[in-house]
Scaffold this motif. Structure first.
Motif, PDB file in Angstrom:
ATOM      1  N   UNK A 250      -3.074  35.864  45.766  1.00 33.08           N
ATOM      2  CA  UNK A 250      -3.975  36.678  44.945  1.00 33.08           C
ATOM      3  C   UNK A 250      -4.300  36.071  43.613  1.00 33.08           C
ATOM      4  N   UNK A 251      -3.896  34.823  43.354  1.00 34.16           N
ATOM      5  CA  UNK A 251      -4.128  34.224  42.049  1.00 34.16           C
ATOM      6  C   UNK A 251      -5.621  34.114  41.763  1.00 34.16           C
ATOM      7  N   UNK A 252      -6.028  34.389  40.540  1.00 33.55           N
ATOM      8  CA  UNK A 252      -7.464  34.347  40.220  1.00 33.55           C
ATOM      9  C   UNK A 252      -8.007  32.932  40.231  1.00 33.55           C
ATOM     10  N   UNK A 573      16.024  36.480  43.367  1.00 28.86           N
ATOM     11  CA  UNK A 573      14.668  36.070  42.991  1.00 28.86           C
ATOM     12  C   UNK A 573      13.592  36.791  43.790  1.00 28.86           C
ATOM     13  N   UNK A 574      13.942  37.305  44.971  1.00 29.96           N
ATOM     14  CA  UNK A 574      12.955  38.008  45.796  1.00 29.96           C
ATOM     15  C   UNK A 574      12.385  39.224  45.062  1.00 29.96           C
ATOM     16  N   UNK A 575      13.165  39.811  44.184  1.00 37.43           N
ATOM     17  CA  UNK A 575      12.718  41.007  43.473  1.00 37.43           C
ATOM     18  C   UNK A 575      11.529  40.725  42.570  1.00 37.43           C
ATOM     19  N   UNK A 576      11.384  39.478  42.138  1.00 36.96           N
ATOM     20  CA  UNK A 576      10.245  39.138  41.284  1.00 36.96           C
ATOM     21  C   UNK A 576       8.936  39.167  42.045  1.00 36.96           C
ATOM     22  N   UNK A 577       8.995  39.053  43.366  1.00 33.98           N
ATOM     23  CA  UNK A 577       7.776  39.095  44.189  1.00 33.98           C
ATOM     24  C   UNK A 577       7.591  40.451  44.870  1.00 33.98           C
ATOM     25  N   UNK A 578       8.616  41.323  44.752  1.00 32.68           N
ATOM     26  CA  UNK A 578       8.545  42.640  45.385  1.00 32.68           C
ATOM     27  C   UNK A 578       8.945  43.698  44.360  1.00 32.68           C
ATOM     28  N   UNK A 579       8.003  44.095  43.511  1.00 33.41           N
ATOM     29  CA  UNK A 579       8.337  45.032  42.432  1.00 33.41           C
ATOM     30  C   UNK A 579       8.970  46.339  42.902  1.00 33.41           C
ATOM     31  N   UNK A 580       8.739  46.758  44.131  1.00 36.72           N
ATOM     32  CA  UNK A 580       9.354  47.995  44.603  1.00 36.72           C
ATOM     33  C   UNK A 580      10.880  47.905  44.546  1.00 36.72           C
ATOM     34  N   UNK A 581      11.436  46.700  44.691  1.00 39.60           N
ATOM     35  CA  UNK A 581      12.891  46.537  44.622  1.00 39.60           C
ATOM     36  C   UNK A 581      13.413  46.860  43.221  1.00 39.60           C
ATOM     37  N   UNK A 643       1.479  39.030  45.724  1.00 35.22           N
ATOM     38  CA  UNK A 643       1.160  37.749  46.345  1.00 35.22           C
ATOM     39  C   UNK A 643       1.753  36.576  45.593  1.00 35.22           C
ATOM     40  N   UNK A 644       2.035  36.779  44.296  1.00 39.07           N
ATOM     41  CA  UNK A 644       2.641  35.734  43.487  1.00 39.07           C
ATOM     42  C   UNK A 644       3.370  36.399  42.332  1.00 39.07           C
ATOM     43  N   UNK A 646       4.332  37.714  38.929  1.00 41.71           N
ATOM     44  CA  UNK A 646       3.519  38.068  37.776  1.00 41.71           C
ATOM     45  C   UNK A 646       2.230  38.784  38.126  1.00 41.71           C
ATOM     46  N   UNK A 647       1.869  38.835  39.400  1.00 44.09           N
ATOM     47  CA  UNK A 647       0.606  39.482  39.778  1.00 44.09           C
ATOM     48  C   UNK A 647       0.609  40.958  39.405  1.00 44.09           C
ATOM     49  N   UNK A 648       1.691  41.676  39.735  1.00 41.85           N
ATOM     50  CA  UNK A 648       1.729  43.111  39.472  1.00 41.85           C
ATOM     51  C   UNK A 648       1.629  43.417  37.977  1.00 41.85           C
ATOM     52  N   UNK A 649       2.409  42.763  37.092  1.00 38.98           N
ATOM     53  CA  UNK A 649       2.242  43.038  35.658  1.00 38.98           C
ATOM     54  C   UNK A 649       0.855  42.693  35.130  1.00 38.98           C
ATOM     55  N   UNK A 650       0.202  41.663  35.688  1.00 38.56           N
ATOM     56  CA  UNK A 650      -1.153  41.332  35.257  1.00 38.56           C
ATOM     57  C   UNK A 650      -2.115  42.463  35.599  1.00 38.56           C
ATOM     58  N   UNK A 651      -1.956  43.036  36.772  1.00 42.54           N
ATOM     59  CA  UNK A 651      -2.819  44.154  37.159  1.00 42.54           C
ATOM     60  C   UNK A 651      -2.494  45.381  36.318  1.00 42.54           C
ATOM     61  N   UNK A 652      -1.211  45.580  36.026  1.00 43.99           N
ATOM     62  CA  UNK A 652      -0.816  46.708  35.183  1.00 43.99           C
ATOM     63  C   UNK A 652      -1.488  46.600  33.811  1.00 43.99           C
ATOM     64  N   UNK A 653      -1.484  45.425  33.227  1.00 42.85           N
ATOM     65  CA  UNK A 653      -2.147  45.226  31.942  1.00 42.85           C
ATOM     66  C   UNK A 653      -3.641  45.520  32.043  1.00 42.85           C
ATOM     67  N   UNK A 654      -4.244  45.154  33.176  1.00 36.77           N
ATOM     68  CA  UNK A 654      -5.684  45.356  33.350  1.00 36.77           C
ATOM     69  C   UNK A 654      -6.083  46.825  33.334  1.00 36.77           C
ATOM     70  N   UNK A 655      -5.135  47.708  33.620  1.00 34.76           N
ATOM     71  CA  UNK A 655      -5.433  49.139  33.677  1.00 34.76           C
ATOM     72  C   UNK A 655      -5.454  49.793  32.302  1.00 34.76           C
ATOM     73  N   UNK A 656      -4.959  49.088  31.292  1.00 39.07           N
ATOM     74  CA  UNK A 656      -4.784  49.699  29.970  1.00 39.07           C
ATOM     75  C   UNK A 656      -6.099  49.693  29.190  1.00 39.07           C
ATOM     76  N   UNK A 657      -6.451  50.836  28.681  1.00 39.74           N
ATOM     77  CA  UNK A 657      -7.570  50.956  27.743  1.00 39.74           C
ATOM     78  C   UNK A 657      -7.065  51.368  26.363  1.00 39.74           C
ATOM     79  N   UNK A 658      -6.158  52.333  26.330  1.00 39.26           N
ATOM     80  CA  UNK A 658      -5.614  52.814  25.059  1.00 39.26           C
ATOM     81  C   UNK A 658      -4.121  53.053  25.235  1.00 39.26           C
TER      82      UNK A 658
END
Length: 781
Positions: A250-252, A573-581, A643-644, A646-658
């Protein structure tokens, strides 16, 4: 650029007295037109003498009555790519019979204080020639001049002269030789200069390349620091296939557009961001995308494929920086004469991504590209000018009002980072992920281009290649090698094979030290500093997993003042790719383990993970800030399986407006910051966007509240911020503003990446402090 002149033994009397000076100019003064600049000034002021390149920079002797005016103009009117660090002058005997001013042949020698310029984008004068049908370089893919074109990526050794570069095999034709020898010409001593009669040749014409792209094909194009994989960004099928064959997950992808006007149809663009886009370095610039981009101007700015940057609010955008790039946009525009079209919005939007399959280094050789890109690229476009140094595109964004690197590479390397003082010559070899190396020379630190993750043989070879070239081109013989404390990192093992004393530097100490180094903070003058190192992983002194640390740093010493509350990391290290863990780990911490299976059974072995956490089996504790981000993502359902990393935190940041702050969202006890109350609040968030705003706002407020007592205790009004989490714009800007409101200055990484790409700079700074304090005897622990 400095303007002061250090003059020793010179007659300072005013008046038209004829005198003679020997002048040493230090800095980025080779390959940027500095000798022609000195020649032109000598002519203007009626002076005689000579100028040459050598291992120390530029050396000249100048004689006449207007030397003061010459010295002023030497720095004030320096060429656009020059950087003058020092001008030193010494009196010499006058030579009454001397006539004229000569540019002498360069002298070989150790590169004590000089350097080579980074590669630079096509300048306006060359662009005018490129699109002038009457010019002999019309549409020539390799035109350049003293003010633009390849530099570092074609340089084998110093002094920077044509025989020392990849242009050695291209003898100048009579017309180019005449320009090269003419002091009044823009190409006077321009080492990479060439034309269609004597220079490199492209394997496929621009019209064939554009036709292939229009047909949905993937094209590999040889650039300055390596090959790019290119496709039409509006062709969803081509983009999807490129993602699949490159194994991009999923990397941009980065985009290339013709100009800022074209970019503004896709992204929001302020004056500072436009300056980054249009600068000579031409980095990939991270910009917030426009929600209405596809509908802005149908037929002019077509919608880009949805798979370019899935789930992200930002697009990585860059502008053309080689003539080859420009020719593609010129072809798409119908080959108009002149450059007016190049300032108007253009419909062509290209995916432009590094040609490095499987996480390996960039392909740079023609045969190498054919072998490594087979099955990925439908067409390979190469040429016969060698790439000497691999260099990925730099990636930047504006944070808290100033540029910050996400990746430092082409266009910026090997620009040195000035230090607070001269230090011993040290080689630092970085960490395991996003590896870079750093070499110190005097009061300069040379941070290498991005090397990558050291998890395959090709990247390890690239590491060794980079170290050898950087030491060679800088003329440095290091007295020690600095490395991460982790004994199993390949970089650590490489350091041990160098045959030099080694200095092990704790990971987060290096993160904080990198920021102190680039801000020229000398602990001998300013004492200790408090720093927050917020990242995904680093080995603590006792083998623990750290990543959310408050440190007191003073040169080679570092003390832990506090840390984030530890979370179990089920599966390591698997937990870094599977945030649900990580979300499961927080639920156990809350006493809500019974919710793990109902919430997460669809994403993996939820019951097994619950047992791992409760039983302490393969679930090591970590204080990582990155894993708290992952936990928030897992609870909010943002990429439970990524998918890689850091992907989940990047998407989380994208949701922030205020950003918003949750009352009672954290606890602090005995230096430990516990964010469990915040994560409990996220369980009740209305949606992921509300949760993202609560998480970012509360985390920011909590970090400030946690840090202020330590700053007061040590009487400090400044805090250092670093680590990969500081690449999050909401967090970085929130911390900078929040600390400022409390009267605290926050130092952010600017010249080196906040992530592990900046580690080697910090390692070098810590090692130099340790070497300065003790004699080197043998290997250090």
């Amino acid at each position: 650029m400095t303007s002061g002149v250090v003059e020793r033994g010179a007659d300072q009397a005013a008046g038209p007295t004829v005198r003679r000076l020997r002048i040493r100019v230090r800095g980025r003064v080779q390959g940027v037109g500095f000798r022609p600049h000195a020649h032109a000034l000598a002519g203007r002021f009626g002076l005689t003498g000579w100028v040459l390149n050598d291992g120390g920079g530029v050396l000249l002797e100048i004689q006449g009555a207007a030397i003061a005016a010459f010295l002023d103009a030497l720095t004030a009117e320096a060429p656009p790519l020059a950087r003058v660090d020092a001008v030193e002058a010494v009196s010499r005997p006058v030579r009454p019979d001397e006539e004229g001013f000569a540019i002498r042949r360069s002298e070989a020698g150790s590169a004590v204080t000089t350097g080579v310029a980074p590669d630079a984008a096509v300048c306006p004068a060359c662009l005018s020639e490129l699109f002038d049908p009457a010019d002999r370089r019309y549409r020539y893919p390799f035109l350049n001049c003293t003010h633009c074109g390849p530099r570092f990526t074609i340089t084998r050794r110093l002094p920077y002269d044509r025989p020392q570069t990849a242009m050695a095999g291209f003898p100048l034709c009579p017309a180019c030789a005449a320009e090269y020898a003419d002091p009044a010409d823009r190409r006077f001593h321009a080492q990479p200069t060439a034309c269609p009669d004597c220079g490199p040749r492209l394997s496929h014409p621009p019209e064939a390349i554009l036709a292939a792209l229009a047909a949905g094909r993937i094209v590999a194009i040889k650039g300055l620091g390596g090959f790019h994989l290119v496709c039409d960004a509006t062709d969803a099928g081509a983009v999807e296939r490129l993602r699949r064959v490159k194994q991009r997950n999923g990397k941009p992808f980065a985009l290339m557009v013709a100009n800022a006007a074209s970019a503004a149809r896709l992204v929001h663009l302020d004056a500072g961001e436009r300056a980054l886009l249009e600068g000579a370095a031409r980095p990939i610039t991270l910009l917030r995308r426009r929600d209405d981009a596809p509908e802005l101007a149908p037929g002019i700015a077509p919608g880009i494929a949805p798979d370019i940057a899935p789930g992200l609010a930002w697009l990585g955008v860059m502008l053309p920086y080689t003539p080859i790039h420009w020719l593609l946009f010129h072809e798409a525009a119908g080959r108009p004469a002149g450059t007016g079209w190049a300032r108007e919005p253009q419909p062509l939007v290209l995916v432009m991504t590094s040609a490095n399959p499987g996480g390996e280094p960039l392909a740079i050789g023609n045969e190498e590209a054919r072998a490594r890109l087979a099955g990925i690229a439908d067409l390979i476009v190469d040429h016969d000018r060698d790439i000497v140094v691999r260099a990925d595109d730099s990636v930047v964004r504006r944070l808290a009002g100033a540029p910050a690197f996400l990746r430092r590479g082409r266009g910026h390397v090997p620009e040195p980072i000035r230090l607070a003082r001269a230090v011993p010559p040290v080689l630092a070899v970085g960490g395991h992920l996003k590896n870079t190396v750093c070499v110190t020379r005097g009061d300069e630190a040379f941070l290498s281009q991005h090397i990558g993750d050291l998890d395959n043989p090709a990247t390890l070879d690239f590491l060794e290649e980079t170290v050898a070239h950087l030491l060679h081109v800088l003329g440095v013989e290091p007295v020690a090698v600095a490395h991460d404390r982790h004994p199993d990192f390949h970089s650590t093992r490489f350091a041990g094979r160098m045959g030099l004393p080694t200095v092990a530097v704790q990971h987060h100490h290096a993160h904080v030290a990198a920021v102190l180094a680039e801000h020229r903070i000398d602990p001998r003058d300013e004492g200790p500093a408090v720093g927050l190192a917020l990242d995904g992983f680093g080995l603590g002194p006792g083998g623990e997993s750290w990543g959310g640390e408050m440190l007191l740093v003073e040169g080679a010493s570092c003390r832990r003042l506090g840390h984030l509350a530890p979370l179990a990391q089920p599966g390591g290290d698997l937990a870094a790719r599977q945030p649900w863990r990580m979300a499961a780990a927080v639920l156990v911490r809350m006493g809500r383990a019974g919710e793990i299976v109902p919430r997460f059974a669809a994403h993996g072995p939820a019951e097994g993970v619950r047992r791992m956490i409760e039983g302490g089996i393969n679930a090591p504790p970590t204080s990582s800030c990155g894993r708290w981000f992952d936990a928030a993502c897992g609870i909010l359902g943002v990429r439970p399986v990524a998918g890689f990393e850091g992907e989940a935190p990047m998407i989380l940041e994208s949701l922030v407006r205020r950003p918003r702050v949750a009352d009672g969202g954290w606890r602090v006890a005995d230096g430990v910051l516990d964010l469990t109350p915040l994560l409990e609040r996220l369980l009740d968030a209305a949606d992921a966007a509300e949760g993202a705003e609560l998480f970012h706002g509360t985390l920011t407020a909590a970090l400030i509240d946690w840090s202020l007592p330590a700053l007061r205790e040590h009487g400090l009004r400044r805090i250092v911020l670093s680590g990969g989490c500081l690449m999050n714009g909401v967090l970085a800007e929130g911390l900078a503003a929040g600390f400022a409101a409390a009267g605290i200055e926050a130092l952010l990484p600017r010249q080196a990446p906040a992530n592990d790409g900046g580690l080697s700079l910090g390692q070098a700074w810590v090692a130099s402090a340790e070497i300065g304090a003790t004699e080197i005897g043998g290997a250090r622990e």
